[in-house]
Structures are given as C-alpha cells and as structure tokens.
Design an enzyme around this catalytic site. Structure first.
Site, PDB file in Angstrom:
ATOM      1  N   HIS A  18       0.836  -1.203   0.000  1.00 36.88           N
ATOM      2  CA  HIS A  18       0.000   0.000   0.000  1.00 36.88           C
ATOM      3  C   HIS A  18       0.878   1.264   0.000  1.00 36.88           C
ATOM      4  O   HIS A  18       0.599   2.231  -0.707  1.00 36.88           O
ATOM      5  CB  HIS A  18      -0.856   0.071   1.276  1.00 36.88           C
ATOM      6  N   LYS A  42     -15.701  -7.777   4.311  1.00 35.44           N
ATOM      7  CA  LYS A  42     -14.580  -8.108   5.198  1.00 35.44           C
ATOM      8  C   LYS A  42     -14.921  -7.927   6.666  1.00 35.44           C
ATOM      9  O   LYS A  42     -15.702  -7.041   7.032  1.00 35.44           O
ATOM     10  CB  LYS A  42     -13.379  -7.210   4.861  1.00 35.44           C
ATOM     11  N   ARG A  91      -2.301  -5.832  -8.395  1.00 37.11           N
ATOM     12  CA  ARG A  91      -1.242  -6.821  -8.195  1.00 37.11           C
ATOM     13  C   ARG A  91      -1.219  -7.847  -9.316  1.00 37.11           C
ATOM     14  O   ARG A  91      -0.241  -8.024  -9.996  1.00 37.11           O
ATOM     15  CB  ARG A  91      -1.435  -7.530  -6.838  1.00 37.11           C
ATOM     16  N   SER A 129      -2.912  -7.686   3.092  1.00 38.96           N
ATOM     17  CA  SER A 129      -3.140  -7.511   4.536  1.00 38.96           C
ATOM     18  C   SER A 129      -3.517  -8.842   5.174  1.00 38.96           C
ATOM     19  O   SER A 129      -3.080  -9.153   6.288  1.00 38.96           O
ATOM     20  CB  SER A 129      -4.265  -6.504   4.772  1.00 38.96           C
TER      21      SER A 129
HETATM   22  O1  PNS Z   1      -8.836  -2.736   0.535  1.00 43.18           O
HETATM   23  P1  PNS Z   1     -10.171  -3.171  -0.038  1.00 43.18           P
HETATM   24  O2  PNS Z   1     -10.994  -3.921   0.993  1.00 43.18           O
HETATM   25  O3  PNS Z   1     -10.026  -3.942  -1.317  1.00 43.18           O
HETATM   26  O4  PNS Z   1     -10.950  -1.814  -0.414  1.00 43.18           O
HETATM   27  C1  PNS Z   1     -12.240  -1.853  -0.940  1.00 43.18           C
HETATM   28  C2  PNS Z   1     -12.964  -0.521  -0.659  1.00 43.18           C
HETATM   29  C3  PNS Z   1     -13.040  -0.290   0.850  1.00 43.18           C
HETATM   30  C4  PNS Z   1     -12.200   0.610  -1.323  1.00 43.18           C
HETATM   31  C5  PNS Z   1     -14.390  -0.652  -1.279  1.00 43.18           C
HETATM   32  O5  PNS Z   1     -15.081  -1.708  -0.677  1.00 43.18           O
HETATM   33  C6  PNS Z   1     -15.167   0.651  -1.165  1.00 43.18           C
HETATM   34  O6  PNS Z   1     -15.027   1.530  -1.988  1.00 43.18           O
HETATM   35  N1  PNS Z   1     -15.990   0.765  -0.093  1.00 43.18           N
HETATM   36  C7  PNS Z   1     -16.769   1.952   0.150  1.00 43.18           C
HETATM   37  C8  PNS Z   1     -18.247   1.741  -0.219  1.00 43.18           C
HETATM   38  C9  PNS Z   1     -18.459   1.904  -1.707  1.00 43.18           C
HETATM   39  O7  PNS Z   1     -18.300   2.953  -2.292  1.00 43.18           O
HETATM   40  N2  PNS Z   1     -18.843   0.785  -2.350  1.00 43.18           N
HETATM   41  C10 PNS Z   1     -19.136   0.771  -3.758  1.00 43.18           C
HETATM   42  C11 PNS Z   1     -17.887   0.553  -4.583  1.00 43.18           C
HETATM   43  S1  PNS Z   1     -18.292  -0.515  -5.853  1.00 43.18           S
END
Ligand code: PNS
Length: 163
Positions: A18, A42, A91, A129
């Site tokens: 990150h 998650k 990745r 992570s």
């Molecule tokens: O590190 P991650 O878990 O892959 O990140 C994913 C994250 C937190 C960026 C994604 O789930 C997100 O944008 N969450 C906020 C809610 C949202 O906007 N959801 C719609 C996106 S399709």
C-alpha cells in the site's frame, strides 16, 4: 489546476505494498487523501481509528498526504473532495475483475471520477493484509511486509509468543 487523488482501502493493516502505491501517487499528484473505508465483505481485525492511526505513522514523511475515514460511498467522498481520480494498485489478474467492477460502479455513481491503476512493484506482488495477519497470528516474522512503525501494533493484536 491542483489535482487531488484518493487512495481508498480497508488497510487492515497497511502494508509495504500500500505504501508503495501511496508514495508513487504522492509524487504524481498535488495531494493524496488516503481514506479508510468499509468493504462490507470483510471482517476487520483493527478498528477504523486504529487503521487511521497506523497509516498516519507510516506516511508522516509525505507532506502532501492526508489520512481520513469515511463510512459512505467512495463516489460521494470523491465528490465532496473534488477529487481528480481514485488511485489503486493492481497486483495480479486476480485483482482485475474486482477492481474493474468497482471502477465501473464508481464511474456510474460519479461520472466525473476516473479510476487510475498503478502496477504494483514486483516485490509486493504477493503481499496482502490478510497474508500479514495470518503470518502474525501463527507466530511468523512480518518485518518484511509492514513498516517498523506499526510492527508492534500488529503483533500486540494478532501475534503469538513466538514474536
Ligand atoms: O482494501 P479493499 O478492501 O479492497 O478496499 C475496498 C474498498 C473499501 C475501497 C471498497 O469496498 C469501497 O469503496 N468501499 C466503500 C463503499 C463503496 O463505495 N462501495 C461501492 C464501490 S463498488
């Protein structure tokens, strides 16, 4: 025009992978907002406050980087901050489908926002992570995967006596 970009994620916890993406975004754009968000798929090991504090410890060397928390939609956060783009690391092909889906959904929700992908540094190709958490919880050495500043935080939460 000043260009602000957003680096969103769960950051549970932040890893060298990150940080590499954040550093590169920081050198490419005027301002970077690293935002801790909720991925409803998650279960987290660290609270949002803890994740924000850990990120702050790791990015203090970057003058144009801010750290935030937002429990709503990324597309709304981007609008509120007049962001130029969302920057994410890719990745492997296994990331692609999920990231592509999110990028398209975010574009639909906020047509002004672009999603830019930076190719991960080959050194961090395998790093995640959840891998760090698994290694820490089984007594393995995580020092190659996370910065020193947060090593203790992770071991105190997840580590075993072998650490
Ligand atoms: O590190 P991650 O878990 O892959 O990140 C994913 C994250 C937190 C960026 C994604 O789930 C997100 O944008 N969450 C906020 C809610 C949202 O906007 N959801 C719609 C996106 S399709």
């Amino acid at each position: 025009m000043n260009k602000t970009v957003i680096c969103p994620g769960s950051y549970d916890p932040i890893t060298h992978g990150h940080i590499d993406i954040i550093e590169r975004a920081s050198s490419l754009f005027d301002k970077v907002i690293v935002v801790v968000m909720i991925n409803y798929k998650k279960k987290y090991s660290f609270t949002t406050e803890e994740r924000v504090e850990m990120i702050k410890k790791c990015v203090s060397h970057l003058d144009n980087v801010e750290v935030a928390y937002y429990d709503g939609l990324l597309s709304d956060f981007a609008r509120q901050h007049n962001a130029y783009a969302i920057v994410k690391g890719l990745r492997a092909m296994s990331d692609f489908e999920y990231e592509f889906q999110m990028a398209l959904a975010n574009k639909k929700l906020n047509p002004k926002i672009e999603t830019l992908f930076l190719t991960t540094n080959a050194e961090f190709m395998y790093l995640s992570s959840s891998m760090v958490k698994q290694i820490a919880s089984m007594g393995g050495d995580i020092s190659a995967f996370v910065p020193n500043q947060i090593h203790k935080d992770i071991i105190e939460r997840l580590g075993t006596s072998k650490n």
